[in-house]
Structures are given as C-alpha cells and as structure tokens.
Design a protein around this motif. Structure first.
Motif, PDB file in Angstrom:
ATOM      1  N   SER B  74     -48.440   8.568 -28.426  1.00 25.18           N
ATOM      2  CA  SER B  74     -47.903   9.876 -28.083  1.00 25.18           C
ATOM      3  C   SER B  74     -49.023  10.872 -27.809  1.00 25.18           C
ATOM      4  O   SER B  74     -50.151  10.712 -28.288  1.00 25.18           O
ATOM      5  N   LEU B  75     -48.686  11.873 -27.018  1.00 26.11           N
ATOM      6  CA  LEU B  75     -49.593  12.974 -26.695  1.00 26.11           C
ATOM      7  C   LEU B  75     -49.081  14.230 -27.367  1.00 26.11           C
ATOM      8  O   LEU B  75     -47.900  14.574 -27.228  1.00 26.11           O
ATOM      9  N   HIS B  76     -49.948  14.876 -28.105  1.00 27.58           N
ATOM     10  CA  HIS B  76     -49.623  16.155 -28.727  1.00 27.58           C
ATOM     11  C   HIS B  76     -50.503  17.228 -28.082  1.00 27.58           C
ATOM     12  O   HIS B  76     -51.729  17.055 -28.021  1.00 27.58           O
ATOM     13  N   ILE B  77     -49.860  18.288 -27.612  1.00 25.55           N
ATOM     14  CA  ILE B  77     -50.602  19.430 -27.079  1.00 25.55           C
ATOM     15  C   ILE B  77     -50.392  20.588 -28.043  1.00 25.55           C
ATOM     16  O   ILE B  77     -49.265  21.103 -28.179  1.00 25.55           O
ATOM     17  N   MET B  78     -51.440  20.946 -28.739  1.00 28.19           N
ATOM     18  CA  MET B  78     -51.364  22.039 -29.702  1.00 28.19           C
ATOM     19  C   MET B  78     -51.523  23.378 -28.992  1.00 28.19           C
ATOM     20  O   MET B  78     -52.190  23.460 -27.952  1.00 28.19           O
ATOM     21  N   ASP B  79     -50.933  24.426 -29.579  1.00 27.07           N
ATOM     22  CA  ASP B  79     -51.079  25.778 -29.012  1.00 27.07           C
ATOM     23  C   ASP B  79     -50.837  25.743 -27.496  1.00 27.07           C
ATOM     24  O   ASP B  79     -51.672  26.170 -26.699  1.00 27.07           O
ATOM     25  N   SER B  80     -49.694  25.221 -27.095  1.00 22.80           N
ATOM     26  CA  SER B  80     -49.389  25.048 -25.669  1.00 22.80           C
ATOM     27  C   SER B  80     -49.457  26.378 -24.923  1.00 22.80           C
ATOM     28  O   SER B  80     -49.027  27.422 -25.434  1.00 22.80           O
ATOM     29  N   GLN B  81     -50.010  26.318 -23.718  1.00 26.65           N
ATOM     30  CA  GLN B  81     -50.212  27.504 -22.884  1.00 26.65           C
ATOM     31  C   GLN B  81     -49.475  27.344 -21.554  1.00 26.65           C
ATOM     32  O   GLN B  81     -49.273  26.209 -21.086  1.00 26.65           O
ATOM     33  N   PRO B  82     -49.105  28.456 -20.925  1.00 25.71           N
ATOM     34  CA  PRO B  82     -48.434  28.344 -19.615  1.00 25.71           C
ATOM     35  C   PRO B  82     -49.225  27.512 -18.613  1.00 25.71           C
ATOM     36  O   PRO B  82     -48.646  26.816 -17.775  1.00 25.71           O
ATOM     37  N   GLY B  83     -50.548  27.550 -18.697  1.00 27.35           N
ATOM     38  CA  GLY B  83     -51.390  26.755 -17.807  1.00 27.35           C
ATOM     39  C   GLY B  83     -51.291  25.263 -18.051  1.00 27.35           C
ATOM     40  O   GLY B  83     -51.784  24.475 -17.242  1.00 27.35           O
ATOM     41  N   ASP B  84     -50.645  24.860 -19.158  1.00 24.38           N
ATOM     42  CA  ASP B  84     -50.427  23.432 -19.426  1.00 24.38           C
ATOM     43  C   ASP B  84     -49.199  22.905 -18.695  1.00 24.38           C
ATOM     44  O   ASP B  84     -48.929  21.695 -18.707  1.00 24.38           O
ATOM     45  N   SER B  85     -48.432  23.810 -18.078  1.00 20.65           N
ATOM     46  CA  SER B  85     -47.221  23.406 -17.359  1.00 20.65           C
ATOM     47  C   SER B  85     -47.603  22.471 -16.214  1.00 20.65           C
ATOM     48  O   SER B  85     -48.330  22.853 -15.288  1.00 20.65           O
ATOM     49  N   ALA B  86     -47.135  21.241 -16.302  1.00 22.77           N
ATOM     50  CA  ALA B  86     -47.534  20.193 -15.353  1.00 22.77           C
ATOM     51  C   ALA B  86     -46.682  18.966 -15.657  1.00 22.77           C
ATOM     52  O   ALA B  86     -45.866  18.962 -16.575  1.00 22.77           O
ATOM     53  N   THR B  87     -46.906  17.910 -14.882  1.00 18.37           N
ATOM     54  CA  THR B  87     -46.286  16.621 -15.183  1.00 18.37           C
ATOM     55  C   THR B  87     -47.319  15.741 -15.875  1.00 18.37           C
ATOM     56  O   THR B  87     -48.472  15.663 -15.440  1.00 18.37           O
ATOM     57  N   TYR B  88     -46.911  15.128 -16.948  1.00 21.28           N
ATOM     58  CA  TYR B  88     -47.797  14.266 -17.729  1.00 21.28           C
ATOM     59  C   TYR B  88     -47.319  12.817 -17.621  1.00 21.28           C
ATOM     60  O   TYR B  88     -46.139  12.528 -17.796  1.00 21.28           O
ATOM     61  N   PHE B  89     -48.249  11.937 -17.318  1.00 18.82           N
ATOM     62  CA  PHE B  89     -47.952  10.508 -17.234  1.00 18.82           C
ATOM     63  C   PHE B  89     -48.750   9.759 -18.290  1.00 18.82           C
ATOM     64  O   PHE B  89     -49.965   9.950 -18.405  1.00 18.82           O
ATOM     65  N   CYS B  90     -48.077   8.894 -19.033  1.00 22.23           N
ATOM     66  CA  CYS B  90     -48.802   7.940 -19.846  1.00 22.23           C
ATOM     67  C   CYS B  90     -48.957   6.662 -19.022  1.00 22.23           C
ATOM     68  O   CYS B  90     -48.226   6.444 -18.050  1.00 22.23           O
ATOM     69  N   ALA B  91     -49.904   5.847 -19.408  1.00 21.82           N
ATOM     70  CA  ALA B  91     -50.137   4.596 -18.704  1.00 21.82           C
ATOM     71  C   ALA B  91     -50.747   3.595 -19.669  1.00 21.82           C
ATOM     72  O   ALA B  91     -51.193   3.954 -20.771  1.00 21.82           O
ATOM     73  N   ALA B  92     -50.756   2.348 -19.242  1.00 21.30           N
ATOM     74  CA  ALA B  92     -51.370   1.284 -20.029  1.00 21.30           C
ATOM     75  C   ALA B  92     -51.979   0.291 -19.061  1.00 21.30           C
ATOM     76  O   ALA B  92     -51.520   0.145 -17.925  1.00 21.30           O
ATOM     77  N   SER B  93     -53.026  -0.365 -19.494  1.00 19.54           N
ATOM     78  CA  SER B  93     -53.619  -1.378 -18.619  1.00 19.54           C
ATOM     79  C   SER B  93     -54.199  -2.521 -19.438  1.00 19.54           C
ATOM     80  O   SER B  93     -54.425  -2.405 -20.643  1.00 19.54           O
ATOM     81  N   ARG B  94     -54.408  -3.618 -18.751  1.00 13.73           N
ATOM     82  CA  ARG B  94     -55.020  -4.801 -19.359  1.00 13.73           C
ATOM     83  C   ARG B  94     -55.783  -5.535 -18.275  1.00 13.73           C
ATOM     84  O   ARG B  94     -55.583  -5.271 -17.094  1.00 13.73           O
ATOM     85  N   HIS B  95     -56.630  -6.460 -18.691  1.00 10.96           N
ATOM     86  CA  HIS B  95     -57.282  -7.315 -17.713  1.00 10.96           C
ATOM     87  C   HIS B  95     -56.229  -8.229 -17.101  1.00 10.96           C
ATOM     88  O   HIS B  95     -55.384  -8.777 -17.794  1.00 10.96           O
TER      89      HIS B  95
END
Lengths: 114, 115
Positions: B74-95
C-alpha cells in the motif's frame, strides 16, 4: 540528466498518413520501451528494446513499426493507423531489463487519428 | 486476469489528511513493486518502490507498506496536499523470458485532495 524526451507532443494524422514518433534519453540506459495509454487506463506495453535489439513485441499490429537506431534513440513508425489507435504514446527507459527495474517515462505524444 | 488489483478506484481526501491506496498481487515471483504518479497529459513518474525483503519504505510524505505473507502493498501519503491530486498506479515486476522485466500495472486510483 534523468530525462526522457519525446517529440512531437501532439500529432494528428489521417488513416493513410505515415508519421514517426521519436524518443531520446541520455542516462546511459540500455533498455527502452514503447507503451500505449488510453484515458483512465494504465500504460500497455508495446515493445521492449534491450541493447538496441527488439526483445519483446506484445503482438502489436504491423502498422506500428519500432526502430532503435542507437542506444539513446527510439522511434515508432506509424502507417495506416485506425481511429482506435488514438492514445497517449509513452516512451520509457531503464538501466537494463534485468536490473532494478526502474523505468523512467517521457511526457508522451498525444496521437489523434482521424 | 488482473494480476495486480488496486483499490480504491477513486479517492477524495481533505488537505492535511492521509491518502491510502492498496494493491494486491497473486504471483509470488514478483520481486519489485513501484508506485507511479501521473498528472493529466503527462507521463507516469516513478514515486517510490520497494522490494519484498523490506516491510516499509519512506520517502518524505510517501510511505510504502509491504506485507509479503498477505501479498499486499500500500501507498500512504501523509499530510496530503492539493498538488498531490493525480492518478496513482501500483505495479509489480519479475524477471521473465530472456531476462526481461515487464511491469504489471494496477488499474489506477484517481486521487483528489480538497483544499
């Protein structure tokens, strides 16, 4: 320099046109990627070049033709596209395909096919 | 088959609050988990990443928490600001085949931080 640059920023083309998208990086990365992104969706991988050789083609239609002239440059040649190909085309690079996996993206080219 | 499941799809947080975005994965061979931030009309920007031998990583106001046994991060954004307004993608990878790495993406979370 930690930047990936892409030109043009915007491109409008007809279905019979031939155009090219360009990508450049000067980070010494040896892997470069093309992605296609539709609105409100994650990027979809199209091609991967590793050490200037095509290593992954995600079954992309032949109307998209990638080219890697050298380790810093990546092109995507477009021909006879369809309106559904309209999307944001993203280029990315990474140190290598087997390393840490950190991919750095360019700002993209917004393509509209009429 | 969605190999990386991300939730929520959208999130509204008040300025100064904590934004939490969750991802779950299925393939235990994944060994690299990045988060990307994307503003409208821009390319995704790598925000923070973690490997499965670490349970938490913090960079400024952004923290990744990783639970290997639950196959969740999970991603935690502390003290969220209006400038944090965006789309966030998680991802995973392997060899993969030919020692190539591919990113497997979550579907994204649209974050709006109200002033």
């Amino acid at each position: 320099d930690t930047e990936v640059t892409q030109t043009p920023k915007h491109l409008v083309m007809g279905m019979t046109n031939k155009k090219s998208l360009k990508c450049e990086q000067h980070m010494g990365h040896r892997a470069m990627y093309w992605y296609k992104q539709k609105a409100k969706k994650p990027p979809e991988l199209m091609f991967v070049y590793s050490y200037e050789k095509l290593s992954i083609n995600e079954s992309v239609p032949s109307r998209f033709s990638p080219e890697c002239p050298n380790s810093s440059l990546l092109n995507l040649h477009l021909h006879a596209l369809q309106p559904e190909d309209s999307a944001l085309y993203l280029c990315a690079s990474s140190q290598g395909t087997s390393g840490k996996g950190e991919q750095f993206f360019g700002p993209g080219t917004r393509l509209t096919v009429l | 088959q969605q190999q990386v499941k991300q939730s929520p799809q959208s999130l509204i947080v008040q300025k100064g609050g904590i934004s939490i975005i969750n991802c779950a994965y299925e393939n235990t061979a994944f060994d690299y988990f990045p988060w990307y931030q994307q503003f409208p009309g821009k390319g995704p920007a790598l925000l923070i990443a973690i490997r499965p031998d670490v349970s938490e990583k913090k960079e400024g106001r952004f923290t990744i928490s990783f639970n290997k046994s639950a196959k969740q991060f999970s991603l935690h954004i502390m003290d969220s600001q209006p400038g944090d307004s965006a789309t966030y993608f998680c991802a995973a990878s392997r060899h993969g085949a030919g020692n190539n790495r591919k990113l497997i993406w979550g579907l994204g979370t649209s974050l709006a931080v109200n002033p």
